[in-house]
Design a protein around this motif. Sequence first.
Motif, PDB file in Angstrom:
ATOM      1  N   ASP A  26     -27.120 -50.771  74.083  1.00  0.00           N
ATOM      2  CA  ASP A  26     -26.656 -49.727  74.944  1.00  0.00           C
ATOM      3  C   ASP A  26     -27.547 -48.630  75.272  1.00  0.00           C
ATOM      4  OD1 ASP A  26     -24.463 -50.821  74.881  1.00  0.00           O
ATOM      5  OD2 ASP A  26     -23.178 -49.454  73.322  1.00  0.00           O
ATOM      6  N   ASP A  27     -28.651 -48.336  74.564  1.00  0.00           N
ATOM      7  CA  ASP A  27     -29.696 -47.479  74.934  1.00  0.00           C
ATOM      8  C   ASP A  27     -30.219 -47.775  76.135  1.00  0.00           C
ATOM      9  OD1 ASP A  27     -31.105 -44.752  74.488  1.00  0.00           O
ATOM     10  OD2 ASP A  27     -32.795 -46.032  73.887  1.00  0.00           O
ATOM     11  N   LYS A  29     -29.289 -49.931  78.291  1.00  0.00           N
ATOM     12  CA  LYS A  29     -28.666 -49.835  79.497  1.00  0.00           C
ATOM     13  C   LYS A  29     -28.533 -48.280  80.033  1.00  0.00           C
ATOM     14  CE  LYS A  29     -25.342 -53.283  78.297  1.00  0.00           C
ATOM     15  NZ  LYS A  29     -23.939 -53.542  77.594  1.00  0.00           N
ATOM     16  N   ARG A  30     -28.365 -47.382  79.224  1.00  0.00           N
ATOM     17  CA  ARG A  30     -28.607 -45.887  79.554  1.00  0.00           C
ATOM     18  C   ARG A  30     -29.877 -45.595  80.072  1.00  0.00           C
ATOM     19  NH1 ARG A  30     -29.977 -40.768  76.882  1.00  0.00           N
ATOM     20  NH2 ARG A  30     -28.736 -39.160  77.772  1.00  0.00           N
ATOM     21  N   GLU A 113     -34.230 -36.066  77.678  1.00  0.00           N
ATOM     22  CA  GLU A 113     -33.165 -37.190  77.142  1.00  0.00           C
ATOM     23  C   GLU A 113     -33.595 -37.999  76.028  1.00  0.00           C
ATOM     24  OE1 GLU A 113     -30.199 -37.288  78.433  1.00  0.00           O
ATOM     25  OE2 GLU A 113     -30.438 -36.634  80.585  1.00  0.00           O
ATOM     26  N   THR A 115     -32.561 -40.059  72.392  1.00  0.00           N
ATOM     27  CA  THR A 115     -31.582 -40.975  71.796  1.00  0.00           C
ATOM     28  C   THR A 115     -32.360 -40.822  70.250  1.00  0.00           C
ATOM     29  OG1 THR A 115     -31.331 -42.496  73.572  1.00  0.00           O
ATOM     30  CG2 THR A 115     -30.670 -43.220  71.430  1.00  0.00           C
ATOM     31  N   TYR A 155     -26.979 -39.864  71.692  1.00  0.00           N
ATOM     32  CA  TYR A 155     -27.679 -39.158  72.974  1.00  0.00           C
ATOM     33  C   TYR A 155     -27.738 -37.675  72.943  1.00  0.00           C
ATOM     34  CZ  TYR A 155     -26.623 -44.331  74.476  1.00  0.00           C
ATOM     35  OH  TYR A 155     -26.478 -45.280  74.759  1.00  0.00           O
TER      36      TYR A 155
END
Length: 161
Positions: A26-27, A29-30, A113, A115, A155
């Motif tokens: 998912d990271d 994808k982000r 940004e 994570t 995030y």
Amino acid sequence: MLTIIAAASENNALGKDNDLVWHLPDDFKRFKLLTSGHYIIMGRKTFESFPKPLPNRTHIIITRQKNYTVPENCIVVSDLNKAISICPENEENFIIGGGQIYKQSIEIADKIELTRVHTSIDADTFFPEFDTNNWKLTEKQHHPKDEKHIYDFTYLTYIRK
């Protein structure tokens, strides 16, 4: 706007042996969502950690190596200032690593940004410490571990005050 984008553990670990120390789909994808269509600035070792250039992004690779050859849609420069000068001024441009490039850019970036991966891990590359008094946390989204993600992560979006 100059944005640093990174995934770092609670002890600021980024990677080891020029590779990531976790797999967080998912990271990824982000990262793809945020950086697609933009200029991405990175050090040579970060660039070399990719199997091929990332699609739909203009790569700027910082290296001291003379005559370093790269594929189409990649630009080679000798320092961070030159990398930034090539980027479009009225767009968001991303610093994507590695540790030395993050360290050089943390004082001039407009946004982070991050994570935050909720673990401490052995690494040889680290995200730099930064003074949260100089930054405003504008977004925070927790992602619990699940069948695809071995660690919880959050995030965090910071804007320079």
